[in-house]
Write an enzyme that holds these catalytic residues in place. Structure first.
Site, short mmCIF file in Angstrom:
data_model
loop_
_atom_site.label_atom_id
_atom_site.label_comp_id
_atom_site.label_asym_id
_atom_site.label_seq_id
_atom_site.Cartn_x
_atom_site.Cartn_y
_atom_site.Cartn_z
N ASP A 102 0.84 -1.26 -0.10
CA ASP A 102 -0.01 0.13 -0.09
C ASP A 102 0.99 1.28 -0.14
O ASP A 102 0.38 2.43 0.32
CB ASP A 102 -0.76 0.00 1.19
N ASP A 166 -6.53 -4.32 -5.20
CA ASP A 166 -6.21 -3.06 -4.65
C ASP A 166 -5.07 -2.47 -5.19
O ASP A 166 -4.75 -1.07 -5.18
CB ASP A 166 -6.08 -2.93 -3.21
N1 GLY Z 1 -7.01 -1.71 0.41
C1 GLY Z 1 -7.94 -2.25 1.54
C2 GLY Z 1 -9.38 -1.90 1.65
O1 GLY Z 1 -9.85 -1.49 0.61
O2 GLY Z 1 -9.91 -2.04 2.36
#
Ligand code: GLY
Length: 395
Positions: A102, A166
């Site tokens: 992330d 994601d």
């Molecule tokens: N990237 C984690 C979520 O969308 O909860």
């Protein structure tokens, strides 16, 4: 309809978007006082839970502050945003909770945003150092294909082979790093990851897995699995949303028509499966009853993503009018039914987000990323400010 009619509607819509933004500017000032040096994450009983810059969500608060500054030129937002960037500098130095994919969410909306807005060289260097850190997630496999591992250490048997949809929103940091440095290694890895996601996570009917496993040694594909969705074979709405926006961004950076096509297909799927009020339930396969949770944050991501997607479509593109209409409809519903406009004590901007329903984590609350993407969508629509995923002079 006459041209005057169209302009009148546009002016009225623009006024409503602007009013929504003004409401957010006031709330953000209030929140700056409340939150101090901490970062909002998800809410509990209507109050944001705050943390010390040690989660995947911290960049969204920076992004909100930068958007408020760009819109208003009010130095108070800028000072608060710069303070968050200083915190991100420390976090990278200390490698604090950065063992995950992330990094793009964190550093695109903080350090890269500062560079884009102010031209501050140290922020650019910080964002480039973050891109280097993101490359440490790259795993070579003996078939030569490789991937970016979602979470955990490389020797974590359970997690070593996992990729996640994601991650598409983290790739712009890598594409950007190649643009900035002239070194193709970041872009090669980003494009490889986008292509791998397209091949294995997006299904033939344009729905998506949340995550997918590969054999970490050989690269042989194993199968799809969920993390936050209803079931392994279901379509978690926020995952689909990351796909819509993420593939549109990969198209922007690479010009690869397959990414644009995938973004369009995923958007059509998302929009075709919305309930009556045009805001998504938390999973497209969750049984719908009177108590099924929404995920307003998924719809906010898709709103910002549709604005990005539409920017790549010719006027004559048969999808363009449909996407424009659905974007306006979604924003209307978000503003009228989900936003906290007019509630001066509310900390959050969008109600009824869900984080992790089966994990029992905030199934019906404010989500800081929902707030960020809702504001980004408003900024795109009212002012043409597109957030901080790319440099402004690119198309
Ligand atoms: N990237 C984690 C979520 O969308 O909860």
């Amino acid at each position: 309809m006459s041209t005057e009619g169209v302009q009148t509607i546009d002016i009225q819509l623009n006024q409503r978007y602007t009013q929504a933004i003004e409401d957010i500017l006031a709330k953000t000032l209030m929140n700056m006082d409340k939150f101090g040096a901490q970062f909002p994450h998800i809410s509990l009983d209507g109050k944001y839970q705050l943390n010390d810059n040690d989660d995947w969500t911290n960049g969204f608060w920076s992004g909100i502050l930068w958007l408020c500054y760009e819109y208003s030129q009010d130095e108070r937002y800028r000072q608060a945003a710069e303070a968050t960037v200083a915190s991100f500098r420390e976090r990278l130095q200390q490698k604090k909770v950065l063992d995950h994919h992330d990094i793009g969410f964190l550093y695109s909306l903080s350090a890269k945003a500062q560079w884009i807005i102010t031209g501050d060289e140290q922020s650019r260097e910080l964002a480039l150092a973050a891109a280097d850190h993101l490359l440490t997630r790259w795993r070579n496999t003996s078939d030569g294909s490789g991937y970016i591992q979602a979470w955990g250490a490389q020797n974590n048997e359970q997690e070593a082979g996992r990729i996640i949809i994601d991650c598409l929103l983290n790739l712009p940091l890598l594409y950007w790093a190649s643009e900035q440095t002239g070194d193709p290694k970041y872009r090669d890895i980003a494009e490889n990851q986008a292509e791998k996601t397209r091949r294995y996570i997006v299904r033939g009917d344009d729905s998506s897995y949340h995550t997918f496993f590969f054999n970490p040694e050989t690269g042989v594909p194993i199968g799809g699995a969920t993390h936050q969705g209803y079931s392994n074979g279901s379509t978690w709405t926020r995952g689909q949303a990351w796909g819509v926006y993420g593939f549109a961004l990969s198209y922007r950076y690479t010009g690869n028509a397959a990414f644009l096509d995938t973004a369009k297909r995923m958007a059509r799927y998302f929009l075709a499966h919305l309930p009556e009020d045009s805001v998504a339930y938390w999973d497209f396969n969750a049984p719908v009853t009177a108590s099924t949770y929404r995920d307003s944050s998924a719809s906010a991501i898709v709103a910002a993503g549709l604005a990005e997607l539409i920017s790549h479509l010719e006027d004559a593109d048969p999808d363009r009018l449909y996407f424009e209409k659905m974007l306006a409809t979604s924003m209307d519903s978000l503003m009228n039914r989900y936003a906290t406009i007019g509630d001066d004590t509310a900390e959050g901007l969008l109600k009824h987000g869900s984080y992790y329903v089966h994990g029992g984590l905030s199934p019906d609350d404010y989500m800081i990323w929902g707030d960020y993407y809702y504001l980004e969508a408003l900024m795109r629509l009212a002012r043409g400010i597109p957030g901080y995923w790319y440099e402004r002079n690119t198309k």
